[in-house]
Design a protein around this motif. Structure first.
Motif, short mmCIF file in Angstrom:
data_model
loop_
_atom_site.label_atom_id
_atom_site.label_comp_id
_atom_site.label_asym_id
_atom_site.label_seq_id
_atom_site.Cartn_x
_atom_site.Cartn_y
_atom_site.Cartn_z
N THR A 283 38.62 63.17 48.43
CA THR A 283 38.84 63.23 47.00
C THR A 283 39.77 64.38 46.60
O THR A 283 40.17 64.47 45.44
N LEU A 284 40.11 65.26 47.54
CA LEU A 284 41.06 66.33 47.29
C LEU A 284 42.46 65.88 47.69
O LEU A 284 42.64 65.27 48.75
N ARG A 285 43.45 66.19 46.87
CA ARG A 285 44.81 65.73 47.13
C ARG A 285 45.81 66.85 47.30
O ARG A 285 46.88 66.66 47.86
N CYS A 286 45.50 68.04 46.77
CA CYS A 286 46.49 69.11 46.77
C CYS A 286 45.75 70.43 46.65
O CYS A 286 44.64 70.48 46.10
N ALA A 287 46.36 71.51 47.16
CA ALA A 287 45.79 72.85 47.04
C ALA A 287 46.80 73.78 46.40
O ALA A 287 48.02 73.59 46.55
N VAL A 288 46.29 74.78 45.70
CA VAL A 288 47.11 75.86 45.14
C VAL A 288 46.60 77.17 45.72
O VAL A 288 45.40 77.46 45.64
#
Length: 262
Positions: free
Chosen positions: A50-55
């Motif tokens: 469910t996670l698509r991107c990180a900052v």
């Protein structure tokens, strides 16, 4: 009372925010728990569907000051070699992750901190951002995968200048040379980076992963580029995301990627 985590995690829908939280050490990668926290966050990003991107960002007015000079100056060579081998997992993890990672740079990104930012897929620079390949100032050579990431971002000529002269680069200069991809409209990079990450999170995951793979293998010769596209593009044209994108184009609407189509 427990010690605060060296890397704070916060979820914004499909975006995972990783905040380096060692302000007393200017968020040095050598500060206890920082490397481990970043690696754990990257593992969560890859494993959670469910996670698509990180900052990645830093607390306390700094992005990341790199390594600990006192530690490096007093450690025997074999310990430094072992530590650098362990640190390599961080840069390799960001570069080879199938999902995207955005750097939100406020304050200094020096030394290995520059390497941390440069290996991310996109870099947003805040008004206070400063970048420096500072190694030669103390008689060291660049590490943190910078011989790969920096020429890829700014070209060999600018990378050579940054490595040999160790001049500081501000946000506007970083944007002009390609070291940063966006310059924050406000003071801080984080809001703009989160908005950019949320936009990426709505994009086609398979296409993004293959773009990231292709750029990691660049520059390619002609035959390599042709072979790469034949190996990967047909799979995308057969995907639900492509069918949705094509349907949205003809229906004159925004595509909604990530859902199966009949």
């Amino acid at each position: 009372m427990s010690e605060p985590s060296a890397v704070l995690t916060q979820r914004h829908g499909a975006v995972l925010q990783l905040t380096l939280n060692a302000p007393a050490n200017r968020n040095s990668l050598s500060a206890p728990g920082v490397l481990e926290g970043l690696l754990a966050g990257l593992a969560d990003l890859e494993q959670d569907e469910t996670l698509r991107c990180a900052v990645i960002t830093g607390a306390g007015g700094a992005f990341c000051s790199g390594g600990d000079l006192r530690q490096l100056a007093h450690a025997p060579e074999h310990e430094t070699r072992a530590r650098m081998t362990a640190n390599a997992a961080l840069y390799r993890g960001i570069a080879t992750a199938s999902k995207l990672v955005v750097a939100a740079v406020d304050g200094p990104a020096f030394g290995a901190g520059l390497g941390l930012a440069a290996c991310c897929d996109l870099v947003v620079a805040g008004q206070s951002a400063r970048f420096c390949c500072a190694f030669v100032r103390v008689g060291a050579m660049p590490d943190a995968a910078l011989f790969w990431s920096l020429p890829g971002r700014v070209g060999r000529t600018r990378a050579r200048q940054m490595m040999l002269l160790a001049d500081e680069v501000d946000a506007s200069e970083a944007l002009a040379m390609g070291l940063a991809d966006r310059m924050a409209a406000g003071g801080s990079a984080l809001p703009d980076a989160l908005a950019l990450a949320e936009r990426l999170a709505r994009g086609p995951a398979q296409a993004q992963a293959r773009i990231k793979l292709g750029l990691r293998e660049a520059p390619m010769g002609l035959e390599e580029a042709l072979a790469f596209q034949v190996a990967h593009a047909p799979t995308l044209f057969a995907s639900d995301d492509f069918r949705e994108g094509a349907a949205a184009f003809f229906e004159k609407r925004a595509p909604v990627f990530g859902r199966p189509r009949p």
